[in-house]
Structure formats: structure tokens, C-alpha cells
Design an enzyme around this catalytic site. Structure first.
Site, PDB file in Angstrom:
ATOM      1  N   GLU A   9      -8.753  -7.025  -2.167  1.00 31.23           N
ATOM      2  CA  GLU A   9      -8.853  -7.450  -0.771  1.00 31.23           C
ATOM      3  C   GLU A   9     -10.037  -8.397  -0.672  1.00 31.23           C
ATOM      4  O   GLU A   9     -11.092  -8.133  -1.241  1.00 31.23           O
ATOM      5  CB  GLU A   9      -9.103  -6.266   0.190  1.00 31.23           C
ATOM      6  CG  GLU A   9      -7.976  -5.272   0.322  1.00 31.23           C
ATOM      7  CD  GLU A   9      -8.345  -4.118   1.266  1.00 31.23           C
ATOM      8  OE1 GLU A   9      -9.413  -4.200   1.926  1.00 31.23           O
ATOM      9  OE2 GLU A   9      -7.585  -3.136   1.335  1.00 31.23           O
ATOM     10  N   TYR A  54       0.804  -1.225   0.000  1.00 33.96           N
ATOM     11  CA  TYR A  54       0.000   0.000   0.000  1.00 33.96           C
ATOM     12  C   TYR A  54       0.837   1.276   0.000  1.00 33.96           C
ATOM     13  O   TYR A  54       0.375   2.312  -0.484  1.00 33.96           O
ATOM     14  CB  TYR A  54      -0.920   0.017   1.221  1.00 33.96           C
ATOM     15  CG  TYR A  54      -1.986  -1.037   1.214  1.00 33.96           C
ATOM     16  CD1 TYR A  54      -3.275  -0.762   0.768  1.00 33.96           C
ATOM     17  CD2 TYR A  54      -1.721  -2.327   1.673  1.00 33.96           C
ATOM     18  CE1 TYR A  54      -4.275  -1.738   0.775  1.00 33.96           C
ATOM     19  CE2 TYR A  54      -2.705  -3.306   1.681  1.00 33.96           C
ATOM     20  CZ  TYR A  54      -3.971  -3.011   1.235  1.00 33.96           C
ATOM     21  OH  TYR A  54      -4.948  -3.978   1.229  1.00 33.96           O
ATOM     22  N   TYR A  85      -6.639 -10.271   2.527  1.00 34.88           N
ATOM     23  CA  TYR A  85      -6.293  -9.255   3.513  1.00 34.88           C
ATOM     24  C   TYR A  85      -6.220  -9.917   4.883  1.00 34.88           C
ATOM     25  O   TYR A  85      -7.208 -10.475   5.347  1.00 34.88           O
ATOM     26  CB  TYR A  85      -7.355  -8.160   3.505  1.00 34.88           C
ATOM     27  CG  TYR A  85      -7.005  -6.960   4.349  1.00 34.88           C
ATOM     28  CD1 TYR A  85      -6.233  -5.931   3.830  1.00 34.88           C
ATOM     29  CD2 TYR A  85      -7.441  -6.862   5.665  1.00 34.88           C
ATOM     30  CE1 TYR A  85      -5.912  -4.824   4.601  1.00 34.88           C
ATOM     31  CE2 TYR A  85      -7.121  -5.767   6.438  1.00 34.88           C
ATOM     32  CZ  TYR A  85      -6.351  -4.753   5.904  1.00 34.88           C
ATOM     33  OH  TYR A  85      -6.023  -3.656   6.678  1.00 34.88           O
ATOM     34  N   ASN A 144      -6.877   3.858  -3.805  1.00 33.17           N
ATOM     35  CA  ASN A 144      -7.493   2.796  -3.010  1.00 33.17           C
ATOM     36  C   ASN A 144      -8.649   3.385  -2.210  1.00 33.17           C
ATOM     37  O   ASN A 144      -8.444   4.249  -1.355  1.00 33.17           O
ATOM     38  CB  ASN A 144      -6.493   2.171  -2.039  1.00 33.17           C
ATOM     39  CG  ASN A 144      -7.148   1.135  -1.123  1.00 33.17           C
ATOM     40  OD1 ASN A 144      -7.709   0.154  -1.605  1.00 33.17           O
ATOM     41  ND2 ASN A 144      -7.065   1.354   0.179  1.00 33.17           N
ATOM     42  N   GLU A 145      -9.865   2.959  -2.535  1.00 31.20           N
ATOM     43  CA  GLU A 145     -11.054   3.363  -1.787  1.00 31.20           C
ATOM     44  C   GLU A 145     -11.159   4.880  -1.654  1.00 31.20           C
ATOM     45  O   GLU A 145     -11.573   5.394  -0.608  1.00 31.20           O
ATOM     46  CB  GLU A 145     -11.078   2.694  -0.414  1.00 31.20           C
ATOM     47  CG  GLU A 145     -11.124   1.179  -0.480  1.00 31.20           C
ATOM     48  CD  GLU A 145     -11.409   0.514   0.863  1.00 31.20           C
ATOM     49  OE1 GLU A 145     -11.345   1.217   1.903  1.00 31.20           O
ATOM     50  OE2 GLU A 145     -11.698  -0.686   0.879  1.00 31.20           O
ATOM     51  N   ASP A 183     -15.707  -1.602  -0.893  1.00 35.25           N
ATOM     52  CA  ASP A 183     -16.858  -2.498  -0.883  1.00 35.25           C
ATOM     53  C   ASP A 183     -18.113  -1.679  -0.572  1.00 35.25           C
ATOM     54  O   ASP A 183     -18.704  -1.782   0.504  1.00 35.25           O
ATOM     55  CB  ASP A 183     -16.635  -3.583   0.173  1.00 35.25           C
ATOM     56  CG  ASP A 183     -17.602  -4.745   0.036  1.00 35.25           C
ATOM     57  OD1 ASP A 183     -18.513  -4.656  -0.810  1.00 35.25           O
ATOM     58  OD2 ASP A 183     -17.452  -5.735   0.777  1.00 35.25           O
TER      59      ASP A 183
END
Length: 455
Positions: A267, A95, A298, A165-166, A207
Site C-alpha cells: 500500500e 484483501y 491504495y 495484513n498488519e 506502517d
């Protein structure tokens, strides 16, 4: 005995590595037999063979709140790669990295173990601000992103870069989507303009049921320069005990059945109830491989959230029951034969219309900030690392985007020579740039003798 042999081999690999010297753009990498992964249709390929991501998310120390770079920690890699080998994985996701550090030792040892890297290019200090994205999309941010690309582009086991990321993490902040997509476009253009091999660039989505698929369509619509090379999702909907239907993975596959670019889980691994990784058998079955190219569990190390497969204490990483369950699941689940239902075509999606769930008015993207556009020819130079002043609040009228990009503006029209900053009309391959695997010392000596290093 086998574990001791692996450790001995890795120790020899680390001992043989020396610190590389040179600018991030031109530093050659050691030779390797690892075959770079490519994209075709809606799948990844290792040469002519379909490539399925089997891996873990790797962020040791991430639970302490201080950004760390595990790929710059050769002792940590020496400790953990034998466990990667025991798990039977072929990919890790990292990350955060320090784009001023040297990563040769760990990347070469990962390559020797047949392990690829999926790398996020953002850091906590250099990333888009979802609350106020326009000022944070600036040349200071992109310089850090491009410097990270420079640091990893010449490793053959760099599988892919993640542009975010997200960044969209709930149902009401999809307004940041154009800036994520613009960053993806800019990264693709930088890779092409600097003459690197075509390393896939994509995004890792949260998600969030309300917009995860809308973001997928958005990242795959428009002109080719605007389209992502792949899309990945973080998904925790399969919670053991479960099955393909109960988890909703059957619906997930149906929803993405016509998707035109590779898709994988960046993930997964719900910790509700037991965590025996029953979903592994489904993920690599023909029910899913026509759409999905595997995924990343994850996470590798325990960081205070109960997701860890091992507990790290100094130079020791102790596997737990979850590690054993995952090891068994991978071992008992072969990949499908042949192409696994992969498609050979790569159709673009339709851009989603504006709605209550999608707060993007049209298909326009912000133009790349002018100072960042100059990096296409000159190179990004040295990155800020993990301790720079940051970019989110650094936007000014001089370094922000000042307009809307025209369609196709991210197309690579010239390829800069990474060694000199000049431009040529054709791209050089990564193999040609590194002189077929010469070391840094040999390359520097050659430059003294020949007057320049042909990369």
C-alpha cells in the site's frame, strides 16, 4: 474507440466462461499465455525479465463493513478491468475472497488483460487474533487458508499469497509474530505438498516505524522452510509535495539495501495535501529498484476515506483527478533497463533479539496443528467461505498447536497427487496437472474414459 474495443473483448471473454465444477483441489483452469511470476534473488521475474509490480489495491464495497469478493463479481470485473488497462497496471491486490465461489470469469479476464493477483488469504472471520494469537492458530483457521490456496493456485496470474495484513499494528503486539511466520511456513509447505507451482508467499506489514524492519528481518531468518518468499510494506511517508530525501525513502532504501528477498509496497499513496503521485517516478527509478520491486496504490475505489481513484455507482466506475494523475505518472515512468540493480543471491537475515520493540523471546515457531498437517496429503477440501462460524475462538486442545516445531519441519518431503490424495516423491507441474489447459468438462470426460485424471 479503444475503450469500446477493450470492453467488447472483455464482454466476449466473460460470455465464453462457464462455471467450473469440481473440488477446489483438482479444478483445471483455462489455458492462458500469461507467464507465471517467479522469485530469484531479491526480485520477481516474468520469464527471464525483471517484473515490477505496478498496481492498485482493489476492494470495491470494502467501506460498507461487509466482506465482499470482487473476484467472484464478473460484472464488477467487466466494469473495472478497462480502467485497469487505462491506468497501465499489471497487478491488483485483493484483501478478501470467498473460497467457495467460482473465480474463473474474472481471473481469465484479468489474465487476458495481462493483470496478476496478489491475494490475502485471511478473512475477517478466519484470521489470527493479535490479542490472543495461540488459540487462533488452529486447524480450522489453516483449513480456510489452504482452501483459498486451492481455489487460486492453478491460475497462472496468481502472483502471490499474503499470509497476513498488519497483524502487528503497533509497537506492543509483536508477540503475534511467531504465529504469522508459522502460517507462512505452513502455506509454503501446503503449496509444495499439493504439487502446485511455487507461488510466492509473504506478509504485508503495517506502517509502524518501531518494528516494520524488525519484522522484515524475522520473516527472512531461519531455515529455508521458515523464510518468507518476499516481504511487503504499507507505507504512507511520501506526501506530495515531497522528494526522495524529505519523504525518508532514501533511508528506507538504505535500511533494506542488504535484504535478501523481494520487497514491494503493498500500500502507498498519502492523501495529505495534493495527491499527484510524484513518488511513482522514484519507486521505479534505479535509486530504489535495487531494493524494491514496485508497489500497489491504495486504493482503486472510493470507500469513504478519500483514497479512491474512481467512484462506483452500480455498473459505472467514474475516474477522478487522482486516477488521471496516477495514469500520467505510470505512463511517464518506464522501468529501468536490465535487472535494475537486482541481486542474484538471497541471504537470510539474522533473527532480531528480544527487546522492548521486539517481544519474541527466541527463534522457535509453533508446530503446525496435527489436523492441519493431515491436509498436506489429503487436501483441505471445501472452504468455509465468508459466512462460516469463524476460527478465532475455535481453538481446542485437539486443533491447536501442541508444541514447538523443529527446524526444517516445514520442508516438503512428499508431494500429494491433487486428484487422488496419494503421495509421490516428485512434484508435478501445474501444466501437467491441468492437462495443458483442458476445460473441466473435458477433464471429467477423460476421467470416465481413462479411470482417473492424471494431474
Amino acid at each position: 474507440m479503444k475503450q469500446n474495443l477493450v470492453r467488447g473483448f472483455l464482454a466476449a471473454t466473460f460470455a465464453a466462461c462457464t462455471s467450473a465444477v469440481g473440488t477446489p483441489v483438482i479444478a483445471p483452469r483455462a489455458s492462458s499465455t500469461v507467464v507465471p511470476v517467479t522469485v530469484s534473488g531479491n526480485a520477481f521475474y516474468q520469464g527471464t525479465e525483471r517484473f515490477y509490480i505496478r498496481g492498485v489495491d482493489y476492494a470495491p464495497g470494502g467501506g460498507i463493513g461487509t466482506p465482499t469478493d470482487p473476484i467472484a463479481d464478473s460484472a464488477g470485473c467487466e466494469r473495472d478491468i478497462p480502467n485497469f488497462t487505462k491506468l497501465g497496471i499489471n497487478t491488483i491486490r485483493v484483501y478478501t475472497i470467498d473460497n467457495t465461489a467460482n473465480h474463473d470469469a474474472c481471473m481469465n479476464a484479468l489474465a487476458a488483460a495481462g493483470i496478476y493477483l496478489v491475494l490475502d488469504t485471511d478473512t475477517p472471520l478466519y484470521s489470527l487474533n493479535r490479542a490472543d494469537p495461540a488459540p487462533s492458530y488452529n486447524s480450522i483457521y489453516l483449513q480456510s487458508v489452504f482452501a483459498t490456496i486451492d481455489a487460486f493456485a492453478n491460475y497462472p496470474n496468481t502472483l502471490a499469497f499474503l499470509s497476513g495484513n498488519e497483524v502487528i499494528n503497533n509497537a506492543s503486539n509483536t508477540n503475534v509474530a511467531p504465529y504469522v511466520k508459522a502460517t507462512t511456513r505452513d502455506m509454503k509447505q501446503y503449496i509444495g505438498s499439493r504439487g502446485y507451482r511455487k507461488i510466492p508467499v509473504g506478509y504485508s506489514a503495517a506502517d509502524v516505524e518501531a518494528n516494520q524492519q524488525l519484522m522484515a528481518e524475522y520473516m527472512n531468518c531461519g531455515t529455508d522452510d521458515q523464510r518468507s518468499d518476499f516481504y511487503s510494506i504499507n507505507d504512507y511517508s511520501w506526501c506530495d509535495p515531497s522528494n526522495f530525501q524529505t519523504s525518508g525513502w532514501d533511508t528506507l532504501v538504505a535500511n533494506y539495501s542488504s535484504y535478501g528477498i523481494p520487497l514491494f509496497m503493498s500500500e502507498y499513496g498519502c492523501i495529505t495535501n495534493n495527491r499527484t503521485f510524484e513518488e511513482v517516478a522514484a519507486l521505479y527509478s534505479p535509486e530504489m529498484t535495487s531494493v524494491f520491486s514496485g508497489g500497489l496504490v491504495y486504493e482503486y475505489s472510493e470507500e469513504g476515506n478519500n483514497y479512491g481513484l474512481v467512484t462506483i455507482n452500480g455498473n459505472t466506475a467514474t475516474p477522478n483527478d487522482q486516477f488521471t494523475y496516477l495514469e500520467t505518472a505510470y505512463k511517464n515512468t518506464p522501468n529501468p533497463t536490465g535487472l535494475g540493480g537486482a541481486k542474484t543471491s538471497s541471504p537470510a537475515s539474522n533473527c532480531p533479539p528480544e527487546s522492548a520493540q521486539w517481544q519474541v523471546a527466541n527463534d522457535d515457531l509453533p508446530a503446525i496443528p496435527a489436523p492441519a498437517a493431515a491436509y498436506m496429503k489429503s487436501g483441505a477440501g471445501k472452504g468455509p467461505g465468508l459466512s462460516g462460524p469463524g476460527s478465532q475462538a475455535a481453538g481446542t486442545t485437539e486443533n491447536e498447536s501442541t508444541g514447538t516445531a523443529s527446524a526444517g519441519s516445514g520442508t516438503v518431503t512428499e508431494t500429494a497427487s491433487a486428484s487422488s490424495g496419494t503421495s509421490t516423491s516428485t512434484a508435478k507441474s501445474a501444466a501437467a496437472r491441468v492437462g495443458g489447459g483442458f476445460s473441466v468438462v473435458v477433464a471429467l470426460l477423460s476421467s470416465l474414459v481413462m479411470g482417473m485424471l492424471l494431474l
